[in-house]
Design an enzyme around this catalytic site. Structure first.
Site, PDB file in Angstrom:
ATOM      1  N   TYR A   1     -16.616  -4.080   5.502  1.00 36.50           N
ATOM      2  CA  TYR A   1     -15.217  -3.645   5.663  1.00 36.50           C
ATOM      3  C   TYR A   1     -14.769  -3.862   7.105  1.00 36.50           C
ATOM      4  CZ  TYR A   1     -11.465  -0.074   5.969  1.00 36.50           C
ATOM      5  OH  TYR A   1     -10.293   0.613   6.190  1.00 36.50           O
TER       6      TYR A   1
ATOM      7  N   ASN B   1     -10.138   8.215  11.744  1.00 37.07           N
ATOM      8  CA  ASN B   1     -10.279   8.711  10.354  1.00 37.07           C
ATOM      9  C   ASN B   1      -9.019   9.485   9.929  1.00 37.07           C
ATOM     10  OD1 ASN B   1     -13.046   8.103  11.133  1.00 37.07           O
ATOM     11  ND2 ASN B   1     -13.644   9.222   9.293  1.00 37.07           N
TER      12      ASN B   1
ATOM     13  N   LYS C   1     -14.891  19.808  -3.176  1.00 37.06           N
ATOM     14  CA  LYS C   1     -16.116  20.562  -3.451  1.00 37.06           C
ATOM     15  C   LYS C   1     -15.947  22.039  -3.089  1.00 37.06           C
ATOM     16  CE  LYS C   1     -18.820  17.557  -1.268  1.00 37.06           C
ATOM     17  NZ  LYS C   1     -20.007  16.949  -0.646  1.00 37.06           N
TER      18      LYS C   1
ATOM     19  N   LYS D   1     -11.769  -6.279   8.557  1.00 36.90           N
ATOM     20  CA  LYS D   1     -10.653  -5.746   9.352  1.00 36.90           C
ATOM     21  C   LYS D   1     -10.563  -6.449  10.714  1.00 36.90           C
ATOM     22  CE  LYS D   1      -8.692  -2.366   6.916  1.00 36.90           C
ATOM     23  NZ  LYS D   1      -7.247  -2.276   6.680  1.00 36.90           N
TER      24      LYS D   1
ATOM     25  N   GLY E   1       0.836  -1.210   0.000  1.00 36.01           N
ATOM     26  CA  GLY E   1       0.000   0.000   0.000  1.00 36.01           C
ATOM     27  C   GLY E   1       0.860   1.246   0.000  1.00 36.01           C
TER      28      GLY E   1
ATOM     29  N   ASP F   1     -26.039  10.018   7.274  1.00 32.97           N
ATOM     30  CA  ASP F   1     -24.970  10.540   8.152  1.00 32.97           C
ATOM     31  C   ASP F   1     -24.013   9.441   8.576  1.00 32.97           C
ATOM     32  OD1 ASP F   1     -25.601  13.211   8.332  1.00 32.97           O
ATOM     33  OD2 ASP F   1     -26.936  12.949  10.052  1.00 32.97           O
TER      34      ASP F   1
ATOM     35  N   VAL G   1      -1.396   6.950   3.163  1.00 28.64           N
ATOM     36  CA  VAL G   1      -0.525   6.741   4.327  1.00 28.64           C
ATOM     37  C   VAL G   1       0.871   6.315   3.862  1.00 28.64           C
ATOM     38  CG1 VAL G   1      -0.236   5.538   6.515  1.00 28.64           C
ATOM     39  CG2 VAL G   1      -2.529   6.157   5.745  1.00 28.64           C
TER      40      VAL G   1
HETATM   41  P1  NAP Z   1      -5.361   4.272   0.067  1.00 29.52           P
HETATM   42  O1  NAP Z   1      -4.868   5.672  -0.085  1.00 29.52           O
HETATM   43  O2  NAP Z   1      -6.697   3.909  -0.506  1.00 29.52           O
HETATM   44  O3  NAP Z   1      -4.245   3.324  -0.574  1.00 29.52           O
HETATM   45  C1  NAP Z   1      -4.481   1.957  -0.678  1.00 29.52           C
HETATM   46  C2  NAP Z   1      -3.187   1.290  -1.044  1.00 29.52           C
HETATM   47  O4  NAP Z   1      -3.433  -0.119  -1.118  1.00 29.52           O
HETATM   48  C3  NAP Z   1      -2.625   1.724  -2.399  1.00 29.52           C
HETATM   49  O5  NAP Z   1      -1.217   1.740  -2.322  1.00 29.52           O
HETATM   50  C4  NAP Z   1      -3.099   0.610  -3.329  1.00 29.52           C
HETATM   51  O6  NAP Z   1      -2.249   0.425  -4.449  1.00 29.52           O
HETATM   52  C5  NAP Z   1      -2.991  -0.582  -2.402  1.00 29.52           C
HETATM   53  N1  NAP Z   1      -3.855  -1.669  -2.816  1.00 29.52           N
HETATM   54  C6  NAP Z   1      -5.205  -1.660  -2.936  1.00 29.52           C
HETATM   55  N2  NAP Z   1      -5.638  -2.870  -3.385  1.00 29.52           N
HETATM   56  C7  NAP Z   1      -4.526  -3.644  -3.543  1.00 29.52           C
HETATM   57  C8  NAP Z   1      -4.312  -4.960  -4.000  1.00 29.52           C
HETATM   58  N3  NAP Z   1      -5.317  -5.752  -4.383  1.00 29.52           N
HETATM   59  N4  NAP Z   1      -3.035  -5.420  -4.067  1.00 29.52           N
HETATM   60  C9  NAP Z   1      -1.996  -4.629  -3.696  1.00 29.52           C
HETATM   61  N5  NAP Z   1      -2.137  -3.378  -3.235  1.00 29.52           N
HETATM   62  C10 NAP Z   1      -3.394  -2.880  -3.175  1.00 29.52           C
HETATM   63  O7  NAP Z   1      -5.383   3.814   1.593  1.00 29.52           O
HETATM   64  P2  NAP Z   1      -4.933   4.660   2.864  1.00 29.52           P
HETATM   65  O8  NAP Z   1      -5.990   5.663   3.113  1.00 29.52           O
HETATM   66  O9  NAP Z   1      -3.510   5.064   2.712  1.00 29.52           O
HETATM   67  O10 NAP Z   1      -5.079   3.565   4.018  1.00 29.52           O
HETATM   68  C11 NAP Z   1      -3.972   2.891   4.559  1.00 29.52           C
HETATM   69  C12 NAP Z   1      -4.481   1.879   5.583  1.00 29.52           C
HETATM   70  O11 NAP Z   1      -5.181   2.578   6.619  1.00 29.52           O
HETATM   71  C13 NAP Z   1      -5.472   0.862   5.029  1.00 29.52           C
HETATM   72  O12 NAP Z   1      -5.249  -0.388   5.632  1.00 29.52           O
HETATM   73  C14 NAP Z   1      -6.825   1.392   5.467  1.00 29.52           C
HETATM   74  O13 NAP Z   1      -7.774   0.356   5.578  1.00 29.52           O
HETATM   75  C15 NAP Z   1      -6.465   1.980   6.802  1.00 29.52           C
HETATM   76  N6  NAP Z   1      -7.354   3.035   7.326  1.00 29.52           N
HETATM   77  C16 NAP Z   1      -7.703   4.080   6.524  1.00 29.52           C
HETATM   78  C17 NAP Z   1      -8.488   5.101   7.060  1.00 29.52           C
HETATM   79  C18 NAP Z   1      -8.840   6.331   6.241  1.00 29.52           C
HETATM   80  O14 NAP Z   1      -9.569   7.206   6.759  1.00 29.52           O
HETATM   81  N7  NAP Z   1      -8.352   6.464   5.010  1.00 29.52           N
HETATM   82  C19 NAP Z   1      -8.912   5.038   8.398  1.00 29.52           C
HETATM   83  C20 NAP Z   1      -8.508   3.961   9.187  1.00 29.52           C
HETATM   84  C21 NAP Z   1      -7.724   2.963   8.624  1.00 29.52           C
HETATM   85  P3  NAP Z   1      -2.557   1.196  -5.856  1.00 29.52           P
HETATM   86  O15 NAP Z   1      -2.197   2.618  -5.619  1.00 29.52           O
HETATM   87  O16 NAP Z   1      -1.666   0.518  -6.828  1.00 29.52           O
HETATM   88  O17 NAP Z   1      -4.013   1.001  -6.123  1.00 29.52           O
HETATM   89  P1  GDP Z   2     -16.961   7.325   7.977  1.00 29.22           P
HETATM   90  O1  GDP Z   2     -16.273   8.239   8.938  1.00 29.22           O
HETATM   91  O2  GDP Z   2     -16.382   5.973   7.962  1.00 29.22           O
HETATM   92  O3  GDP Z   2     -18.453   7.324   8.177  1.00 29.22           O
HETATM   93  O4  GDP Z   2     -16.694   7.854   6.506  1.00 29.22           O
HETATM   94  P2  GDP Z   2     -16.538   9.293   5.819  1.00 29.22           P
HETATM   95  O5  GDP Z   2     -15.165   9.788   5.922  1.00 29.22           O
HETATM   96  O6  GDP Z   2     -17.081   9.086   4.455  1.00 29.22           O
HETATM   97  O7  GDP Z   2     -17.409  10.324   6.698  1.00 29.22           O
HETATM   98  C1  GDP Z   2     -18.757  10.280   6.608  1.00 29.22           C
HETATM   99  C2  GDP Z   2     -19.437  11.462   7.296  1.00 29.22           C
HETATM  100  O8  GDP Z   2     -19.157  12.671   6.601  1.00 29.22           O
HETATM  101  C3  GDP Z   2     -20.917  11.219   7.227  1.00 29.22           C
HETATM  102  O9  GDP Z   2     -21.537  11.773   8.365  1.00 29.22           O
HETATM  103  C4  GDP Z   2     -21.300  11.956   5.953  1.00 29.22           C
HETATM  104  O10 GDP Z   2     -22.653  12.337   5.954  1.00 29.22           O
HETATM  105  C5  GDP Z   2     -20.373  13.180   6.027  1.00 29.22           C
HETATM  106  N1  GDP Z   2     -20.092  13.807   4.732  1.00 29.22           N
HETATM  107  C6  GDP Z   2     -20.459  15.069   4.387  1.00 29.22           C
HETATM  108  N2  GDP Z   2     -20.092  15.376   3.130  1.00 29.22           N
HETATM  109  C7  GDP Z   2     -19.419  14.276   2.659  1.00 29.22           C
HETATM  110  C8  GDP Z   2     -18.777  13.979   1.412  1.00 29.22           C
HETATM  111  O11 GDP Z   2     -18.728  14.779   0.473  1.00 29.22           O
HETATM  112  N3  GDP Z   2     -18.198  12.753   1.298  1.00 29.22           N
HETATM  113  C9  GDP Z   2     -18.221  11.838   2.320  1.00 29.22           C
HETATM  114  N4  GDP Z   2     -17.617  10.657   2.163  1.00 29.22           N
HETATM  115  N5  GDP Z   2     -18.841  12.089   3.502  1.00 29.22           N
HETATM  116  C10 GDP Z   2     -19.441  13.287   3.664  1.00 29.22           C
END
Ligand code: NAP
Ligand code: GDP
Length: 309
Positions: A136, A165, A187, A140, A8, A269, A13
């Protein structure tokens, strides 16, 4: 020097991790190097690199609306990625693996009156997650189960971290599949350019704890070098830093210079709140300072304007 693979590595990240100063020999991989849902491709990577350590950030993830519409694919992909990475980490004698859980795995409070706020590491399996992201979230949760089983049966140092988040540069800025902050930033910038209002999906009342990707990247390397317990560790700012979507939207509107914020209440929400404590992190790493949310939002807006417009 020993190889330490970052799966990833091209994501949000992973990109933040590239900027952290470290003596570790990190090798960043993306889905172009191997599709980790494929056992064959996963095994080849372990055979080729023979890593000493693995930081697994690879996931199929996204915001609330992607989870509502694509839960089945998220379940299959994440179960496969995590199962393959742990299986071949074991088979190729990797010393340490960090796997990434997520704050959305915590129980939905309305269905679990026995769970008390703030939730802690002990609550990961305390009750069903919110229905909006349950596929999801259950995928996890299985990483926690499997990592603990490898520890118990084979004495492997497989650990998990649980970030709240996340947002920052290199995020997915799609309004439909991404998380709330990148969606609002995109947006807001378009609203500013068109002299129109910023539309927030839902009522804005939901509460979240947000961690900046650059803070998380530093904490991941700290965990790699210092954290070895079987219980997961929550990586989050304080529970007092929990903030409503409305407040986040207003800060972004102010940074970008948008005058009006409107709410489209036809959208869900999602989970109202899932407040967690960072007491464990603070007890082990008391000196860590989180970036204030206003500063990290300003940096992310700046990055978006420079790189995505
Ligand atoms: P991201 O930006 O969506 O990046 C996902 C990464 O995983 C990319 O490098 C992607 O490669 C790779 N990937 C996806 N599918 C794959 C596959 N089939 N085989 C190999 N690589 C694959 O994710 P992130 O937001 O950095 O998240 C990092 C970690 O934090 C994840 O485990 C996620 O679940 C966790 N997490 C995220 C959030 C959040 O708010 N974003 C919150 C809590 C936990 P490509 O670029 O080549 O597609
Ligand atoms: P979550 O924290 O896992 O629920 O995921 P999100 O990061 O998508 O956050 C969702 C919250 O943000 C919800 O309360 C949505 O209603 C609000 N929200 C408001 N505008 C947006 C938008 O443009 N995109 C997303 N993803 N969520 C939004």
């Amino acid at each position: 020097m020993d190889n330490l693979l970052v799966f990833g590595g091209s994501g949000m990240v992973g990109s933040a991790l590239k900027e952290v100063d470290t003596d570790l020999n990190l090798i960043f991989l993306s889905s172009k190097d191997a599709d980790l849902t494929s056992e064959k491709e996963t095994e080849k990577i372990f055979k080729d690199f023979k890593p000493k350590g693995v930081i697994n950030l690879a996931a199929n993830c996204g915001g609330l609306y992607k989870n509502l519409d694509h839960g089945i694919q998220l379940f299959h992909d994440n179960i496969a990625i995590n199962s393959n990475v742990l299986k071949y980490s074991y088979e190729y004698n990797v010393e340490k693996v960090i796997s990434c859980l997520s704050v959305c795995i915590f129980p939905e409070l309305e269905e679990c009156p026995w769970v008390k706020l703030p939730m802690s590491e002990k609550d990961v399996h305390s009750g069903p997650p919110h229905f909006s992201n349950n596929c999801y979230a259950y995928a996890k949760r299985m990483v926690d189960i499997l990592s603990k089983k490898y520890r118990y049966l084979y004495d492997k140092n497989f650990i998990t971290i649980t970030p709240t988040n996340i947002f920052g540069p290199f995020d997915n800025f799609s309004e439909n599949t991404g998380h709330v902050i990148p969606g609002l930033i995109k947006k807001a910038v378009f609203a500013k350019n068109n002299d129109s209002p910023l539309f927030v999906k839902g009522t804005g009342s939901s509460l979240r704890q947000f961690i900046y990707s650059k803070d998380l990247a530093k904490l991941i390397l700290w965990a790699y070098e210092n954290y070895n317990d079987e219980e997961t560790i929550i990586l989050s700012p304080d529970e007092n830093d929990e903030i409503s979507i409305k407040e986040v939207a207003e800060i972004i509107a102010e940074i970008v210079g948008v005058k009006e914020v409107l709410y489209d209440t036809s959208f869900s929400d999602g989970q109202y709140k899932r407040t967690v404590t960072n007491k464990k992190l603070k007890s082990l790493h008391s000196k860590f300072n989180f970036t204030p949310i206003k500063t990290s939002l300003e940096e992310t807006v700046d990055w978006f304007i420079k790189n995505k417009i």
